[in-house]
Motif scaffolding. Structure first.
Motif, PDB file in Angstrom:
ATOM      1  N   VAL A 116       0.900  -1.153   0.000  1.00  0.00           N
ATOM      2  CA  VAL A 116       0.000   0.000   0.000  1.00  0.00           C
ATOM      3  C   VAL A 116       0.937   1.200   0.000  1.00  0.00           C
ATOM      4  CG1 VAL A 116      -1.786   1.249   1.262  1.00  0.00           C
ATOM      5  CG2 VAL A 116      -1.739  -1.270   1.319  1.00  0.00           C
ATOM      6  N   LEU A 117       1.067   1.856  -1.153  1.00  0.00           N
ATOM      7  CA  LEU A 117       2.031   2.940  -1.313  1.00  0.00           C
ATOM      8  C   LEU A 117       1.322   4.242  -1.618  1.00  0.00           C
ATOM      9  CD1 LEU A 117       4.923   4.008  -1.555  1.00  0.00           C
ATOM     10  CD2 LEU A 117       4.906   3.241  -3.949  1.00  0.00           C
ATOM     11  N   LEU A 118       1.498   5.200  -0.722  1.00  0.00           N
ATOM     12  CA  LEU A 118       0.999   6.547  -0.971  1.00  0.00           C
ATOM     13  C   LEU A 118       2.151   7.407  -1.453  1.00  0.00           C
ATOM     14  CD1 LEU A 118      -1.249   7.251   2.159  1.00  0.00           C
ATOM     15  CD2 LEU A 118      -1.979   6.540  -0.132  1.00  0.00           C
ATOM     16  N   ILE A 119       1.892   8.172  -2.497  1.00  0.00           N
ATOM     17  CA  ILE A 119       2.793   9.235  -2.926  1.00  0.00           C
ATOM     18  C   ILE A 119       2.009  10.513  -2.666  1.00  0.00           C
ATOM     19  CG2 ILE A 119       4.010  10.314  -4.845  1.00  0.00           C
ATOM     20  CD1 ILE A 119       4.560   7.576  -5.997  1.00  0.00           C
ATOM     21  N   GLY A 120       2.457  11.265  -1.682  1.00  0.00           N
ATOM     22  CA  GLY A 120       1.637  12.356  -1.173  1.00  0.00           C
ATOM     23  C   GLY A 120       0.410  11.743  -0.529  1.00  0.00           C
ATOM     24  N   ALA A 145      -2.969   2.396   9.366  1.00  0.00           N
ATOM     25  CA  ALA A 145      -1.648   2.349  10.000  1.00  0.00           C
ATOM     26  C   ALA A 145      -0.821   3.570   9.601  1.00  0.00           C
ATOM     27  CB  ALA A 145      -0.930   1.055   9.637  1.00  0.00           C
ATOM     28  N   LEU A 146      -0.869   3.949   8.325  1.00  0.00           N
ATOM     29  CA  LEU A 146      -0.128   5.129   7.875  1.00  0.00           C
ATOM     30  C   LEU A 146      -0.661   6.409   8.532  1.00  0.00           C
ATOM     31  CD1 LEU A 146       0.339   4.430   4.066  1.00  0.00           C
ATOM     32  CD2 LEU A 146       2.105   4.440   5.834  1.00  0.00           C
ATOM     33  N   ALA A 147      -1.969   6.481   8.701  1.00  0.00           N
ATOM     34  CA  ALA A 147      -2.568   7.663   9.331  1.00  0.00           C
ATOM     35  C   ALA A 147      -2.190   7.752  10.806  1.00  0.00           C
ATOM     36  CB  ALA A 147      -4.091   7.633   9.173  1.00  0.00           C
ATOM     37  N   ALA A 148      -2.099   6.598  11.464  1.00  0.00           N
ATOM     38  CA  ALA A 148      -1.774   6.569  12.888  1.00  0.00           C
ATOM     39  C   ALA A 148      -0.291   6.830  13.159  1.00  0.00           C
ATOM     40  CB  ALA A 148      -2.177   5.224  13.493  1.00  0.00           C
ATOM     41  N   THR A 149       0.557   6.326  12.268  1.00  0.00           N
ATOM     42  CA  THR A 149       2.001   6.464  12.424  1.00  0.00           C
ATOM     43  C   THR A 149       2.609   6.778  11.063  1.00  0.00           C
ATOM     44  OG1 THR A 149       1.875   4.754  14.112  1.00  0.00           O
ATOM     45  CG2 THR A 149       4.077   5.368  13.362  1.00  0.00           C
ATOM     46  N   PRO A 150       2.565   8.029  10.639  1.00  0.00           N
ATOM     47  CA  PRO A 150       3.116   8.365   9.324  1.00  0.00           C
ATOM     48  C   PRO A 150       4.601   7.983   9.218  1.00  0.00           C
ATOM     49  CG  PRO A 150       1.904  10.217  10.240  1.00  0.00           C
ATOM     50  CD  PRO A 150       2.035   9.182  11.328  1.00  0.00           C
ATOM     51  N   CYS A 151       4.994   7.640   8.041  1.00  0.00           N
ATOM     52  CA  CYS A 151       6.391   7.276   7.813  1.00  0.00           C
ATOM     53  C   CYS A 151       7.285   8.504   7.964  1.00  0.00           C
ATOM     54  CB  CYS A 151       6.574   6.719   6.404  1.00  0.00           C
ATOM     55  SG  CYS A 151       5.649   5.206   6.107  1.00  0.00           S
ATOM     56  N   ALA A 184       3.748   2.135   2.910  1.00  0.00           N
ATOM     57  CA  ALA A 184       4.785   3.167   2.896  1.00  0.00           C
ATOM     58  C   ALA A 184       4.190   4.441   2.321  1.00  0.00           C
ATOM     59  CB  ALA A 184       5.979   2.712   2.047  1.00  0.00           C
ATOM     60  N   GLN A 185       4.805   5.546   2.673  1.00  0.00           N
ATOM     61  CA  GLN A 185       4.370   6.832   2.124  1.00  0.00           C
ATOM     62  C   GLN A 185       5.598   7.621   1.709  1.00  0.00           C
ATOM     63  OE1 GLN A 185       1.782   9.145   4.634  1.00  0.00           O
ATOM     64  NE2 GLN A 185       1.081  10.346   2.890  1.00  0.00           N
ATOM     65  N   LEU A 186       5.547   8.139   0.496  1.00  0.00           N
ATOM     66  CA  LEU A 186       6.630   8.942  -0.056  1.00  0.00           C
ATOM     67  C   LEU A 186       6.120  10.361  -0.302  1.00  0.00           C
ATOM     68  CD1 LEU A 186       8.032   6.422  -2.696  1.00  0.00           C
ATOM     69  CD2 LEU A 186       8.914   6.877  -0.394  1.00  0.00           C
ATOM     70  N   LEU A 239      12.774   1.670  -2.866  1.00  0.00           N
ATOM     71  CA  LEU A 239      12.446   1.927  -1.474  1.00  0.00           C
ATOM     72  C   LEU A 239      13.419   1.141  -0.607  1.00  0.00           C
ATOM     73  CD1 LEU A 239       9.672   2.570  -2.972  1.00  0.00           C
ATOM     74  CD2 LEU A 239       8.644   2.129  -0.765  1.00  0.00           C
ATOM     75  N   ALA A 240      13.619   1.613   0.614  1.00  0.00           N
ATOM     76  CA  ALA A 240      14.456   0.916   1.587  1.00  0.00           C
ATOM     77  C   ALA A 240      13.553   0.239   2.610  1.00  0.00           C
ATOM     78  CB  ALA A 240      15.378   1.920   2.284  1.00  0.00           C
ATOM     79  N   ARG A 241      14.096  -0.741   3.298  1.00  0.00           N
ATOM     80  CA  ARG A 241      13.335  -1.410   4.363  1.00  0.00           C
ATOM     81  C   ARG A 241      12.766  -0.397   5.347  1.00  0.00           C
ATOM     82  NH1 ARG A 241      14.584  -7.199   5.330  1.00  0.00           N
ATOM     83  NH2 ARG A 241      16.032  -7.812   3.705  1.00  0.00           N
ATOM     84  N   GLU A 242      13.528   0.654   5.624  1.00  0.00           N
ATOM     85  CA  GLU A 242      13.095   1.672   6.583  1.00  0.00           C
ATOM     86  C   GLU A 242      11.876   2.443   6.093  1.00  0.00           C
ATOM     87  OE1 GLU A 242      16.483   1.744   5.317  1.00  0.00           O
ATOM     88  OE2 GLU A 242      16.852   0.203   6.825  1.00  0.00           O
ATOM     89  N   ASP A 243      11.601   2.407   4.796  1.00  0.00           N
ATOM     90  CA  ASP A 243      10.420   3.081   4.248  1.00  0.00           C
ATOM     91  C   ASP A 243       9.134   2.311   4.541  1.00  0.00           C
ATOM     92  OD1 ASP A 243      11.862   5.207   3.047  1.00  0.00           O
ATOM     93  OD2 ASP A 243      12.331   3.927   1.331  1.00  0.00           O
TER      94      ASP A 243
END
Length: 146
Positions: free
Chosen positions: A14-18, A140-146, A93-95, A67-71
Motif C-alpha cells: 500500500v504505497l501513498l505518494i503524497g 496504520a499510515l494515518a496513525a504512524t506516518p512514515c 509506505a508513504q513517499l 524503497l528501503a526497508r526503513e520506508d
C-alpha cells in the motif's frame, strides 16, 4: 522491521505518494487472475527472499522506485488467495509528492495511476479482497506516518 523468511506466496505494498495511492492496471488476459483490474505493487516470492526483499524488488520492477526497508511503516500477514495454502505479506509506505517524478512503469500491466484511496476502494474494478487490507494499511499510515 525484521525480515520474514517463513513460507509465504508473495507481498503487496500500500504505497501513498503524497495523499494518492499507487495503483497498477493488470493486463487484460484470461490466463491471469483478475485481468483488467486495478492492483497494487507487489507479487510472488522468488529464490527464498524475505517478505521485505520481495516487496522492495517487485516495487522496483513494476514502478521503478527504490524503497528501503526503513520506508516500510506497516506490515501484516494475511491468507493468500492463490490457493497455495500459504500466507502473503502486506506492507505500507508513504513517499513525498515529488516521488511521482521517479516512477518508471515496468513491463507488466497496462499502466499505472495515482488515485485518492477512497476512489480506489470504491472502484468496482479494484481487486475486491484487497480492499480490507488496504484500509488497514491506510489506517496504520494515518496513525504512524512514515
Amino acid at each position: 522491521m525484521e525480515p520474514e523468511n517463513g513460507d509465504f506466496t508473495g507481498a503487496k505494498l500500500v504505497l501513498l505518494i503524497g495523499d494518492r495511492l499507487v495503483t497498477l492496471l493488470r493486463d487484460d488476459r484470461e490466463d491471469i487472475p483478475w485481468p483488467g483490474f486495478w492492483d497494487l505493487p507487489g507479487g510472488a516470492r522468488e529464490n527464498g527472499e524475505s517478505a521485505e526483499e520481495c516487496v522492495l524488488r517487485e516495487t522496483y520492477e513494476e514502478i521503478g522506485l527504490h524503497l528501503a526497508r526503513e520506508d516500510l511503516c506497516w506490515k501484516s500477514q494475511f491468507p493468500s488467495h492463490t490457493g497455495q495454502g500459504l500466507p502473503s505479506w502486506w506492507f505500507a509506505a508513504q513517499l513525498p509528492r515529488e516521488a511521482v517524478h521517479d516512477v518508471r512503469f515496468g513491463n507488466e500491466g497496462q499502466g499505472w495511476d495515482l488515485v485518492l484511496p477512497e476512489t480506489w476502494l470504491a472502484d468496482a474494478r479494484s481487486i475486491p479482497h484487497f480492499k480490507p487490507r488496504i484500509r488497514l494499511g491506510l489506517a496504520a499510515l494515518a496513525a504512524t506516518p512514515c
